[in-house]
Design an enzyme around this catalytic site. Structure first.
Site, short mmCIF file in Angstrom:
data_model
loop_
_atom_site.label_atom_id
_atom_site.label_comp_id
_atom_site.label_asym_id
_atom_site.label_seq_id
_atom_site.Cartn_x
_atom_site.Cartn_y
_atom_site.Cartn_z
N ARG A 91 -71.66 -8.34 -27.13
CA ARG A 91 -71.71 -9.04 -25.84
C ARG A 91 -72.68 -8.32 -24.93
NH1 ARG A 91 -67.20 -11.04 -21.53
NH2 ARG A 91 -67.08 -12.62 -23.17
N HIS A 103 -72.65 -18.80 -25.49
CA HIS A 103 -71.30 -18.23 -25.67
C HIS A 103 -70.60 -19.03 -26.79
CE1 HIS A 103 -67.81 -15.96 -24.97
NE2 HIS A 103 -67.42 -16.40 -23.80
N GLN A 147 -66.79 -19.15 -27.64
CA GLN A 147 -66.05 -19.90 -26.62
C GLN A 147 -66.00 -21.39 -26.98
OE1 GLN A 147 -64.62 -18.53 -23.57
NE2 GLN A 147 -63.63 -20.53 -23.68
N ASP A 200 -66.87 -23.68 -15.04
CA ASP A 200 -66.98 -22.23 -15.22
C ASP A 200 -67.28 -21.65 -13.84
OD1 ASP A 200 -67.35 -19.67 -16.23
OD2 ASP A 200 -69.27 -20.10 -17.22
N CYS A 241 -63.29 -21.57 -19.21
CA CYS A 241 -63.34 -20.45 -20.17
C CYS A 241 -62.59 -19.23 -19.64
CB CYS A 241 -64.78 -20.11 -20.49
SG CYS A 241 -65.77 -19.78 -19.02
N ARG A 290 -59.12 -18.53 -28.40
CA ARG A 290 -60.24 -17.62 -28.65
C ARG A 290 -59.92 -16.74 -29.86
NH1 ARG A 290 -63.59 -15.97 -24.88
NH2 ARG A 290 -64.83 -15.47 -26.71
#
Ligand code: CP
Ligand code: NVA
Length: 332
Positions: free
Chosen positions: A107, A134, A137, A230, A271, A316
């Site tokens: 990340r 991402h 996700q 988001d 998310c 996730r």
């Protein structure tokens, strides 16, 4: 479905529609096995490096728990723990890590870094979020959609808010890949980059999906099955709060917006982390300064029956487990 083993997952486009669907179904199976206490130690004896240049709750915990459930050892390496790109080139670090670890999660900021890790490490590399994409996700989000609607194809999936961030890019391309009616609803100055829209349009042609980019909220949300938002300011952009509040206020997700969809079964996704409650969220001074009680979503929507955000967070773990099992566990 071609062989998964040894492959990296840096962006949605790395997999075909069938492969993407397979990963979601595999996650569903692994979730069921976990609930029933059925072990699935596909990565027994493997070692996994978890590299984080940015903070994380869900992604870090999902990779850690998934590794443990699969029988692998996770090693967390934070931004000040190793030399990545500071005292040592990414190429050299990648070669060293690849000699010791069987898989690497990354990340960070620049997407180029995760590509270089994949190129030089010789082991599967999984993107745990970069400035551009991402993808893990997206898998969790789509598993959540499938659990609620039983399908992905033809679902009207509307992302509202900052249309240029990693999550928007990923959902746009991922939605087009699996055949959704995917829409980005944001101010024009935050529309996704042209090459990302073109990629999504190309994929939608093959999948029977549809791609819409609009600044008009009424048009954008009409008929939505999913309203997704988001944060208005992503990690590394903290100096943009003021301009984003100005630009994105019309895209604030409220009950009214859910009603505008005309679909009483519409679900709300985010998310996370989310700015939905001034009293408990970070950035309280910024809320107060602008007289806001919340930012991208109201607390009412966040806590409503439409909201599936904690299923999404749990997913996730199951989807990340599926990615690791498929690319490193000799499953297919
Ligand atoms: N959604 C998500 O990636 O959360 P974290 O930043 O906590 O990992
Ligand atoms: N767009 C957000 C996602 C966090 C999971 C960010 O990059 O900060």
């Amino acid at each position: 479905i071609s062989k998964f083993n040894g492959r990296s997952f840096l962006a949605e486009k790395d997999f075909s529609k069938e492969e993407f669907m397979y990963l979601i179904d595999l996650a569903f199976q692994l979730k069921d096995e976990k609930k029933h206490g059925i072990p699935h130690r596909y990565l027994e004896g493997k070692n996994i490096a978890l590299l984080f240049e940015k903070p994380s709750t869900r992604t870090r915990c999902a990779f850690t728990v998934a590794c443990t459930d699969l029988g692998a050892h996770p090693e967390y390496l934070g931004k000040d723990d190793i030399q990545l790109g500071k005292k040592e080139s990414i190429e050299d670090t990648a070669k060293v890590l690849g000699r010791m670890f069987d898989g690497i999660e990354f990340r960070g900021f620049e997407h180029k870094k995760v590509e270089m890790l994949a190129e030089h490490s010789g082991v599967p590399v999984w993107n745990g979020l970069t400035d551009l994409w991402h993808p893990t996700q997206t898998l969790a989000d789509f598993l959540t959609v499938k659990e609620n609607f039983g399908r992905l194809e033809g679902i009207t999936f509307v992302y509202v808010g900052d249309g240029r961030n990693n999550v928007a890019n990923s959902l746009l391309v991922g939605g087009a890949l699996v055949g959704m009616d995917v829409r980005i609803c944001s101010p024009e100055s935050l529309f996704p980059a042209a090459e990302i829209v073109e990629l999504a349009q190309e994929l939608a042609k093959q999948s029977g999906g549809r791609v819409t980019i609009t600044s008009n909220v009424d048009e954008g949300v009409a008929g939505a099955d999913v309203i997704y938002t988001d944060v208005w300011v992503s990690m590394g952009e903290e100096d943009k709060f003021e301009e984003r509040i100005e630009l994105l206020s019309p895209y604030h997700v409220k009950m009214e917006m859910l009603e505008k969809t005309g679909n009483e079964n519409v679900i709300f996704l985010h998310c996370l982390p989310a700015f939905h409650d001034r009293e408990t969220s970070y950035g309280k001074d910024i809320y107060t300064k602008h007289g806001l009680a919340e930012m991208e979503v109201t607390d009412e929507v966040f806590r409503s029956k439409h909201s599936k955000v904690f299923d999404q967070a749990e997913n996730r773990m199951h989807t990340i487990k599926a990615v690791m099992a498929a690319t490193l566990g000799n499953l297919v």
